[in-house]
Write an enzyme that holds these catalytic residues in place. Structure first.
Site, short mmCIF file in Angstrom:
data_model
loop_
_atom_site.label_atom_id
_atom_site.label_comp_id
_atom_site.label_asym_id
_atom_site.label_seq_id
_atom_site.Cartn_x
_atom_site.Cartn_y
_atom_site.Cartn_z
N PRO A 1 -107.54 -18.23 43.12
CA PRO A 1 -106.31 -17.44 43.13
C PRO A 1 -106.18 -16.66 41.82
CG PRO A 1 -105.83 -19.77 43.45
CD PRO A 1 -107.29 -19.66 43.16
N LYS B 1 -110.96 -22.86 35.80
CA LYS B 1 -110.72 -23.85 34.74
C LYS B 1 -109.27 -24.31 34.83
CE LYS B 1 -107.98 -21.09 32.10
NZ LYS B 1 -106.51 -21.30 31.90
N ASP C 1 -109.71 -15.86 27.76
CA ASP C 1 -110.23 -17.02 28.50
C ASP C 1 -111.71 -16.91 28.81
OD1 ASP C 1 -107.54 -18.23 30.67
OD2 ASP C 1 -108.19 -18.76 28.65
N GLY D 1 -103.44 -18.79 36.16
CA GLY D 1 -103.64 -19.66 35.00
C GLY D 1 -104.91 -20.47 35.16
N MET D 2 -105.80 -20.00 36.08
CA MET D 2 -107.05 -20.73 36.35
C MET D 2 -108.27 -19.96 35.89
SD MET D 2 -106.03 -22.20 40.05
CE MET D 2 -107.59 -22.94 40.29
C1 LIG Z 1 -102.91 -18.90 28.64
C2 LIG Z 1 -104.38 -19.03 28.77
O1 LIG Z 1 -104.75 -18.93 30.12
C3 LIG Z 1 -104.86 -20.38 28.24
O2 LIG Z 1 -106.14 -20.64 28.74
C4 LIG Z 1 -105.09 -17.93 28.01
O3 LIG Z 1 -104.74 -17.96 26.66
C5 LIG Z 1 -104.77 -16.55 28.58
O4 LIG Z 1 -106.00 -15.88 28.56
P1 LIG Z 1 -106.16 -14.52 29.38
O5 LIG Z 1 -105.41 -14.58 30.68
O6 LIG Z 1 -107.62 -14.19 29.40
O7 LIG Z 1 -105.37 -13.52 28.44
P2 LIG Z 1 -105.73 -12.00 28.24
O8 LIG Z 1 -105.91 -11.35 29.58
O9 LIG Z 1 -106.81 -11.91 27.21
O10 LIG Z 1 -104.37 -11.51 27.56
C6 LIG Z 1 -103.23 -11.26 28.33
C7 LIG Z 1 -102.06 -11.16 27.36
O11 LIG Z 1 -101.68 -12.51 26.97
C8 LIG Z 1 -101.31 -12.54 25.59
N1 LIG Z 1 -102.20 -13.50 24.90
C9 LIG Z 1 -103.36 -13.95 25.50
C10 LIG Z 1 -104.12 -14.90 24.84
C11 LIG Z 1 -103.71 -15.34 23.57
N2 LIG Z 1 -104.44 -16.27 22.89
N3 LIG Z 1 -102.57 -14.87 23.00
C12 LIG Z 1 -101.79 -13.96 23.66
O12 LIG Z 1 -100.75 -13.54 23.14
C13 LIG Z 1 -101.47 -11.11 25.06
O13 LIG Z 1 -100.22 -10.47 25.16
C14 LIG Z 1 -102.44 -10.48 26.05
O14 LIG Z 1 -102.26 -9.09 26.15
N1 LIG Z 2 -112.61 -10.29 39.01
C1 LIG Z 2 -111.28 -10.48 38.91
N2 LIG Z 2 -110.68 -11.50 39.56
C2 LIG Z 2 -109.34 -11.70 39.44
N3 LIG Z 2 -108.51 -10.95 38.66
C3 LIG Z 2 -109.08 -9.92 38.01
C4 LIG Z 2 -110.48 -9.65 38.09
N4 LIG Z 2 -110.74 -8.59 37.30
C5 LIG Z 2 -109.58 -8.21 36.75
N5 LIG Z 2 -108.56 -8.98 37.18
C6 LIG Z 2 -107.15 -8.82 36.75
O1 LIG Z 2 -106.91 -9.86 35.78
C7 LIG Z 2 -105.65 -10.47 35.99
C8 LIG Z 2 -105.68 -11.91 35.54
O2 LIG Z 2 -106.87 -12.49 36.04
P1 LIG Z 2 -107.21 -14.05 35.80
O3 LIG Z 2 -107.50 -14.58 37.16
O4 LIG Z 2 -108.22 -14.23 34.74
O5 LIG Z 2 -105.91 -14.61 35.20
P2 LIG Z 2 -105.31 -16.01 35.50
O6 LIG Z 2 -105.73 -16.50 36.84
O7 LIG Z 2 -103.89 -15.85 35.18
O8 LIG Z 2 -106.02 -16.96 34.51
P3 LIG Z 2 -105.69 -17.20 33.00
O9 LIG Z 2 -104.26 -16.81 32.79
O10 LIG Z 2 -105.98 -18.63 32.79
O11 LIG Z 2 -106.66 -16.28 32.34
C9 LIG Z 2 -105.41 -10.34 37.49
O12 LIG Z 2 -104.02 -10.25 37.73
C10 LIG Z 2 -106.16 -9.05 37.87
O13 LIG Z 2 -105.26 -7.95 37.90
#
Ligand SMILES: C[C@](O)(CO)[C@H](O)COP(=O)(O)OP(=O)(O)OC[C@H]1O[C@@H](n2ccc(N)nc2=O)[C@H](O)[C@@H]1O
Ligand SMILES: Nc1ncnc2c1ncn2[C@@H]1O[C@H](COP(=O)(O)OP(=O)(O)OP(=O)(O)O)[C@@H](O)[C@H]1O
Length: 273
Positions: free
Chosen positions: A94, A8, A136, A98-99
């Site tokens: 990747p 996304k 997410d 942030g995807m």
């Molecule tokens: C930044 C976005 O990618 C926008 O789509 C999302 O809000 C992040 O979602 P995400 O990666 O699934 O986040 P999570 O893995 O649930 O949370 C990681 C950390 O980000 C912070 N977190 C996340 C989502 C949110 N609404 N508020 C937060 O403060 C919290 O410290 C949490 O412990």
């Molecule tokens: N199946 C998986 N694929 C990728 N990362 C995973 C998975 N399961 C757990 N993780 C852990 O979750 C962390 C964040 O994954 P994710 O890819 O959702 O974050 P992101 O790419 O930063 O996306 P967003 O911040 O939008 O949620 C990774 O650094 C990894 O350690």
């Protein structure tokens, strides 16, 4: 059974409030993009293990139990009598970009198990399970362009289509911690909601459709800010960082020629929306 979890991007991202539980309320538009992982589940026989996980492609930090596809399995196993399974995961999205790569895998695993074992869970019920996996994850259950508030789990379907445009997604070799990125933000409600801005033509989004993470992430990693400028120099109508980064995307009227020459050593993906 095999499914293809997609990624996304965020069209705009405003962090509006800090919540008592430490999370933040936000406003954003989630938009699916078809960079896809592949996820397959088959029964695991002749083993005393409850699951087996094999990951191909980009490696994932952490133990298998920390993988969101395994967490999704155990989440449903708490309520349903699920057999032992063998999980095959091909990672193309990747990670830490942030995807929503990991988040998508977790949500698609919930949908795969629901279908494979006829659990009869509705999308709303699946979204509740997904919210337990990560902020997410709920979006990927219905997986349609949507305006989201709350922690990213309260949805308002919107009518937006970027069909016909081309998207170029790039990611430098920089890992941005989502948690750290949130800690650097001063939450505030935007003067104009993303919900309204998104209804204007894409040509009017530059300087109006803002990702609140960019200011602090670009200050910490200037290379990411420079890459955004290069997207505009390459002809982007609109460019932004996605989520908390480090990936960026640009929207174009035509494909970018040889992006690998502009963004050397980056992850690059280009497609038609
Ligand atoms: C930044 C976005 O990618 C926008 O789509 C999302 O809000 C992040 O979602 P995400 O990666 O699934 O986040 P999570 O893995 O649930 O949370 C990681 C950390 O980000 C912070 N977190 C996340 C989502 C949110 N609404 N508020 C937060 O403060 C919290 O410290 C949490 O412990
Ligand atoms: N199946 C998986 N694929 C990728 N990362 C995973 C998975 N399961 C757990 N993780 C852990 O979750 C962390 C964040 O994954 P994710 O890819 O959702 O974050 P992101 O790419 O930063 O996306 P967003 O911040 O939008 O949620 C990774 O650094 C990894 O350690």
């Amino acid at each position: 059974m095999i499914v293809f979890p997609n990624a996304k991007i965020n069209l705009g991202l405003n962090i509006t409030e800090k919540r008592p539980d430490g999370y933040h309320n936000l406003e954003t538009v989630f938009y699916p993009v078809h960079i896809e992982d592949a996820l397959e589940v088959v029964p695991l026989n002749d083993s005393d293990k409850e699951f087996n996980l094999q990951v191909f492609g980009t490696s994932i930090a952490g133990n298998p139990e920390d993988n969101l596809v395994v967490k999704a399995y155990y989440l449903l196993k708490e309520r349903f009598n699920l057999p032992a399974i063998s999980i095959f995961l091909q990672k193309n999205i990747p990670s830490g970009a942030g995807m929503g790569g990991g988040s998508s895998d977790g949500a698609f695993m919930l949908k795969l198990l629901n279908d494979k074992f006829s659990l009869n869970l509705s999308d709303d019920e699946l979204e509740v399970f997904a919210a337990k996996l990560g902020a997410d994850c709920p979006f990927f259950i219905k997986n349609k362009p949507t305006f989201a508030t709350g922690t990213g789990n309260v949805f308002l379907e919107i009518n937006i289509s970027l069909k016909g445009l081309y998207i170029l997604i790039i990611k430098p070799e920089i890992f941005v911690s989502t948690r750290d990125a949130f800690s650097l933000i001063k939450p505030a409600f935007p003067e104009k909601s993303i919900k309204e801005i998104i209804q204007s033509p894409v040509e009017e989004w530059k300087d109006n459709l803002i990702n609140d993470f960019e200011k602090s992430v670009f200050a910490q990693y200037p290379e990411i800010g420079k890459a955004k400028e290069k997207l505009y120099e390459a002809g982007a109508i609109y460019a932004s960082m996605s989520g908390s980064g480090s990936s960026l995307y640009g929207l174009f009227k035509a494909p970018v020629e040889n992006p690998e020459l502009i963004f050397q050593d980056y992850f690059i993906w280009q497609g038609e929306l």
